[in-house]
Design an enzyme around this catalytic site. Structure first.
Site, mmCIF file in Angstrom:
data_model
loop_
_atom_site.group_PDB
_atom_site.id
_atom_site.type_symbol
_atom_site.label_atom_id
_atom_site.label_comp_id
_atom_site.label_asym_id
_atom_site.label_seq_id
_atom_site.Cartn_x
_atom_site.Cartn_y
_atom_site.Cartn_z
ATOM 1 N N HIS A 21 0.753 -1.341 0.002
ATOM 2 C CA HIS A 21 -0.010 0.062 -0.188
ATOM 3 C C HIS A 21 0.929 1.149 -0.198
ATOM 4 O O HIS A 21 0.571 2.313 -0.505
ATOM 5 C CB HIS A 21 -1.022 -0.048 1.185
ATOM 6 C CG HIS A 21 -2.396 0.789 1.114
ATOM 7 N ND1 HIS A 21 -2.945 0.401 -0.267
ATOM 8 C CD2 HIS A 21 -3.111 1.209 1.814
ATOM 9 C CE1 HIS A 21 -3.869 1.311 0.106
ATOM 10 N NE2 HIS A 21 -4.065 1.588 1.409
ATOM 11 N N ASN A 71 -5.985 7.263 2.778
ATOM 12 C CA ASN A 71 -7.455 7.590 2.716
ATOM 13 C C ASN A 71 -7.775 8.879 2.736
ATOM 14 O O ASN A 71 -8.642 9.730 2.460
ATOM 15 C CB ASN A 71 -8.540 6.641 3.550
ATOM 16 C CG ASN A 71 -8.467 5.365 3.009
ATOM 17 O OD1 ASN A 71 -7.740 4.777 2.311
ATOM 18 N ND2 ASN A 71 -8.865 4.560 3.799
ATOM 19 N N ASN A 117 -8.861 4.446 -2.585
ATOM 20 C CA ASN A 117 -9.398 5.723 -1.746
ATOM 21 C C ASN A 117 -8.301 6.831 -1.544
ATOM 22 O O ASN A 117 -8.897 7.861 -1.595
ATOM 23 C CB ASN A 117 -9.515 4.915 -0.260
ATOM 24 C CG ASN A 117 -10.835 4.254 -0.078
ATOM 25 O OD1 ASN A 117 -11.778 4.240 -0.724
ATOM 26 N ND2 ASN A 117 -10.838 3.041 0.435
#
Length: 186
Positions: A21, A71, A117
């Site tokens: 990520h 996010n 996101n």
């Protein structure tokens, strides 16, 4: 003629370095090393600015890693965009992509966030403007995406996207292509 300025923002989670990520953060670190510049901390994240020669032109490149979690990274990215006087078409966001095979790079201009996101947050912070570049870094997927994206990069991925890996060359070639295209259209 004024020098064009580009912002290259790598998305990730500062709290989860070297995970799938956070591949955007890792690539920003690799680019800074490649360019011989040091990322300095500020309130919104870590940034470095340099001039680079692209063909016959010199352009200003700002590399940026937001401190905000993935996010909610849109606001600091857009704040940096505005402080560098760059319009969204000169923003290049580097982020992970579950929809692409590991160790691949897929460029995209505009369009939806495709469920990402961090990209959704950037689009929202731009007031819905989707007209910016993305470099989608393939990480693949498994049957538990939430745990998978927070998992560590594999040794192969670390090598591929590292300073001496062919992934950093792919990223540089794509950045150069985007910049050259912008130079021709000005």
């Amino acid at each position: 003629m004024a020098t064009l300025h580009f912002l290259v923002a790598g998305l990730g989670n500062i709290t989860h370095p070297m995970t799938r990520h956070s591949i955007g953060h890792h690539i920003i670190d690799v680019l800074a090393s490649r360019l011989g510049i040091h990322l300095s901390p500020d309130r919104a994240g870590y940034a470095a600015r340099t001039n680079v020669q692209i063909g016959q032109d010199t352009v200003t490149l700002t590399l940026f890693k937001p401190k905000a979690l993935m996010n909610i990274s849109g606001r600091p990215v857009v704040q940096m965009l505005r402080s560098t006087a760059v319009n969204p078409e000169r923003l290049i966001v580097i982020h992970d992509s579950l929809d692409h095979k590991p160790c691949t790079l897929s460029p995209k201009f505009g369009g939806s966030a495709n469920g990402h996101n961090g990209v959704r947050s950037v689009i929202a912070a731009l007031g819905g403007d989707q007209a910016f570049h993305r470099l989608r870094v393939g990480i693949g997927r498994d049957d538990q995406p939430v745990n998978y994206v927070l998992g560590p990069l594999s040794p192969q991925e670390r090598q591929f996207w590292g300073p001496n890996g062919s992934g950093s060359d792919l990223v540089w070639r794509e950045l150069t292509r985007i910049i050259e295209k912008s130079l021709k259209s000005r």
